[in-house]
Design an enzyme around this catalytic site. Structure first.
Site, PDB file in Angstrom:
ATOM      1  N   LYS A  33      32.190 -67.946 -14.024  1.00  0.00           N
ATOM      2  CA  LYS A  33      30.984 -68.710 -13.714  1.00  0.00           C
ATOM      3  C   LYS A  33      30.593 -69.583 -14.904  1.00  0.00           C
ATOM      4  O   LYS A  33      30.185 -69.086 -15.936  1.00  0.00           O
ATOM      5  CB  LYS A  33      29.847 -67.780 -13.326  1.00  0.00           C
ATOM      6  N   THR A  39      28.720 -70.907  -0.106  1.00  0.00           N
ATOM      7  CA  THR A  39      29.047 -70.375  -1.423  1.00  0.00           C
ATOM      8  C   THR A  39      30.553 -70.409  -1.604  1.00  0.00           C
ATOM      9  O   THR A  39      31.304 -70.036  -0.700  1.00  0.00           O
ATOM     10  CB  THR A  39      28.489 -68.946  -1.605  1.00  0.00           C
ATOM     11  N   GLU A  82      24.282 -64.780  -0.963  1.00  0.00           N
ATOM     12  CA  GLU A  82      24.281 -63.838   0.174  1.00  0.00           C
ATOM     13  C   GLU A  82      23.047 -62.942   0.199  1.00  0.00           C
ATOM     14  O   GLU A  82      22.812 -62.233   1.174  1.00  0.00           O
ATOM     15  CB  GLU A  82      25.522 -62.931   0.089  1.00  0.00           C
ATOM     16  N   TRP A 126      30.973 -71.884  -9.823  1.00  0.00           N
ATOM     17  CA  TRP A 126      32.158 -71.034  -9.809  1.00  0.00           C
ATOM     18  C   TRP A 126      33.449 -71.773 -10.142  1.00  0.00           C
ATOM     19  O   TRP A 126      33.679 -72.870  -9.669  1.00  0.00           O
ATOM     20  CB  TRP A 126      32.342 -70.414  -8.429  1.00  0.00           C
TER      21      TRP A 126
END
Ligand code: AMP
Length: 532
Positions: free
Chosen positions: A428, A176, A319, A433
């Site tokens: 976003k 990520t 996550e 991102w």
């Protein structure tokens, strides 16, 4: 004490065996990038997964090794997951939208040994090959010749027994990227993936059964494809997978295959609405539409609800496997007016069993669930991260074992969670991102710029797009065009701000940092002229 239950490790291969045994003939339809289609079923996925496991072992791949994929959604990608995990390997899904240096970094950091990719990503592979130090084997999902996926598995007989082991062994790796620095890897275990998938089936989450026909628009490289590649065989759903996600293709597939469930970021629906407006067509059979990854806009929720589908507003993170909360109907749903239902659905929903949420203030004091107090959202549970992959910093948890999400939220007395802000400094756009900090650093490198702040502004198509606020150096007359031109040499094109505004000064915290909360508040109602 006499008597006990069996030790039955929660390992992912049990799922594909279950699907093969119980729902063997339920189909998986793949629409490929070139417009062609293939059809297989759960028995076929299980058979090909065994063959891939054999092929990987033949190439010297062993338990714990990383096998990377760079691919869209299709049945062979599903086989790559289940075959790799079945032989004890770890699937590393690579997001093709990352920048070149991030792609180079994660391939090397993960120490991938194999890369299986879609032909459409050949230019990325050609560029990155010299930089990837550990990849020994390249296989093409939709290629021809000896390195094609079909040739590789075609050489095997499928006579294979899955590798056994502890349920706490890893099976998936997903990086990520967010604020600054290198992307971070989230390493999922067999156990976390299985418990997460079981939770997903329930009516309050994805509401899946073998009657479901599921078209996951979310790519498999986005936060484990939201767990659907594991939940789908668990329930024996019919799966419809598409490597292209334009409104027409999705609408046609949804109608022809009578798709009941779909899941994706809000941007997908923006494209679908455009198609609907242009043609008068619409998906006819949808029952549950899951929208997540960014806040689902009210107008989008209303329109889908008017189409007769339930909108499942999901919140989660890479996550968190990724399901954190889901906005399923509340107990009093049938008594609510349409407006009241929409009111509830714009919030992000409740935690399913397994996830615990709390909000804390600046000092870490736990806040009441009163629908008013807003604080940092923290989470814990069996499918929530403890430590990033190969991260020397150790666990990424609070002293009492919670993961701080970087989101700011309010918890309502009825259990519904509402995201109100983001403490982490990111934007976003279309589910991907943009680092505001990196954009600001690039901007201050432009001659004549004293200071810059990037904030996310609501955009109907991309959810958020960057607005750059710039303070000129005294005496400078630097223009927006010059700043844009400078930025274009520093960051990817899709990171470039939609608008640059010059301001006299920017607000700061006591320690001299940009006060983003104040800026976001000030520009809350700002809209880009071009976005309408
Ligand atoms: P990722 O790990 O890329 O999936 O990004 C996770 C982050 O996306 C979360 O921490 C939130 O900031 C944001 N996010 C995901 N779902 C939602 C949602 N439904 N509403 C608002 N923000 C969301």
């Amino acid at each position: 004490m006499l008597g006990a239950m069996q030790d039955f490790e929660l390992r992912v291969p049990r799922v594909i065996e279950h699907a093969e045994r119980e729902y063997g003939s339920r189909e998986i339809i793949s629409r490929w990038a070139d417009g062609s289609e293939t059809v297989t079923d759960w028995a076929g996925i299980a058979r090909d997964s065994r063959k891939l496991a054999q092929a990987l072992e033949r190439r010297g791949i062993r338990k714990g090794d990383r096998v990377a994929t760079l691919a869209m959604n299709h049945s062979r990608h599903l086989v790559a997951w289940h075959g790799t995990i079945g032989m004890g390997g770890i699937v590393h899904t690579i997001n093709p939208r990352l920048f070149e240096d991030q792609l180079a970094y994660i391939g090397n950091h993960a120490e991938d040994r194999v890369l299986i990719y879609d032909r459409m990503f050949q230019p990325i592979v050609d560029k990155l090959k010299p930089q990837w130090k550990t990849i020994e084997h390249y296989i093409v999902f939709d290629g021809d010749g000896p390195d094609s996926f079909e040739a590789v598995i075609g050489a095997e007989d499928g006579n294979y027994t899955w590798v056994e082991g502890d349920e706490r062994e890893p099976c998936m790796l997903c990086y990520t990227s967010g604020t600054t620095g290198n992307p971070k890897g989230v390493l999922y275990t067999h156990r976390s993936s299985m418990i997460h998938a079981m939770a997903e089936l329930q009516p309050a989450v994805f509401d899946l059964s073998t009657q479901s026909v599921v078209l996951p628009v979310v790519p498999m490289f986005h936060a484990v494809g939201w767990g659907l590649p594991f939940a789908a065989p668990m329930a024996g759903v019919k799966l419809v997978m598409s490597a292209v996600n334009d409104g027409k293709t999705l609408c046609d597939l949804m109608n022809r295959e009578r798709v009941t469930h779909t899941a994706g970021v809000p941007t997908v629906w923006f494209a679908m609405f455009q198609h609907m407006d242009a043609t008068g067509e619409a998906p006819q059979h949808l029952k549950v539409v899951t929208i997540g990854g960014s806040a689902a806009p009210r107008a989008m929720i209303e329109r889908i609800m008017k189409m007769g589908a339930r909108v499942n507003h999901a919140w989660g993170m890479t996550e968190t496997s990724p399901i954190g909360t889901m906005g399923a109907p509340t107990h009093d749903w049938d008594e609510l007016s349409f407006e009241q239902k929409v009111e509830k659905t714009v919030f992000q929903g409740r935690a399913p069993f397994g996830v615990e949420l709390r909000t804390v203030d600046e000092d870490g004091t736990i806040l009441p669930r009163d629908g008013i107090s807003s604080g940092r959202l923290q989470i814990r549970g069996p499918w929530i991260i403890k430590q990033y992959f190969q991260d020397a910093n150790g666990p990424c948890l609070t002293a009492d074992g919670w993961f701080d999400t970087g989101d700011v939220a309010v918890l309502h007395p009825d259990g519904i969670m509402q995201i109100t802000d983001r403490a982490k400094d990111v934007i976003k756009s279309g589910g991907e991102w943009i680092s505001s900090v990196e954009l600001e650093n690039a901007a201050v490198g432009c001659p004549g710029v004293a200071e810059a702040a990037a904030i996310g502004i609501y955009h109907p198509k991309w959810d958020e797009r960057p607005l750059l606020l710039v303070v000129r150096k005294p005496g400078s007359d630097v223009t927006a065009m010059q700043v844009q031109q400078h930025l274009a040499t520093q960051v990817a094109k899709w990171w470039l701000p939609d608008e640059i505004r010059f301001v006299e000064s920017l607000p700061h915290t006591a320690t001299g940092k940009l006060l983003k909360t104040a800026l976001r508040e000030q520009y809350r109602d700002f809209r880009f002229a071009a976005a309408g």
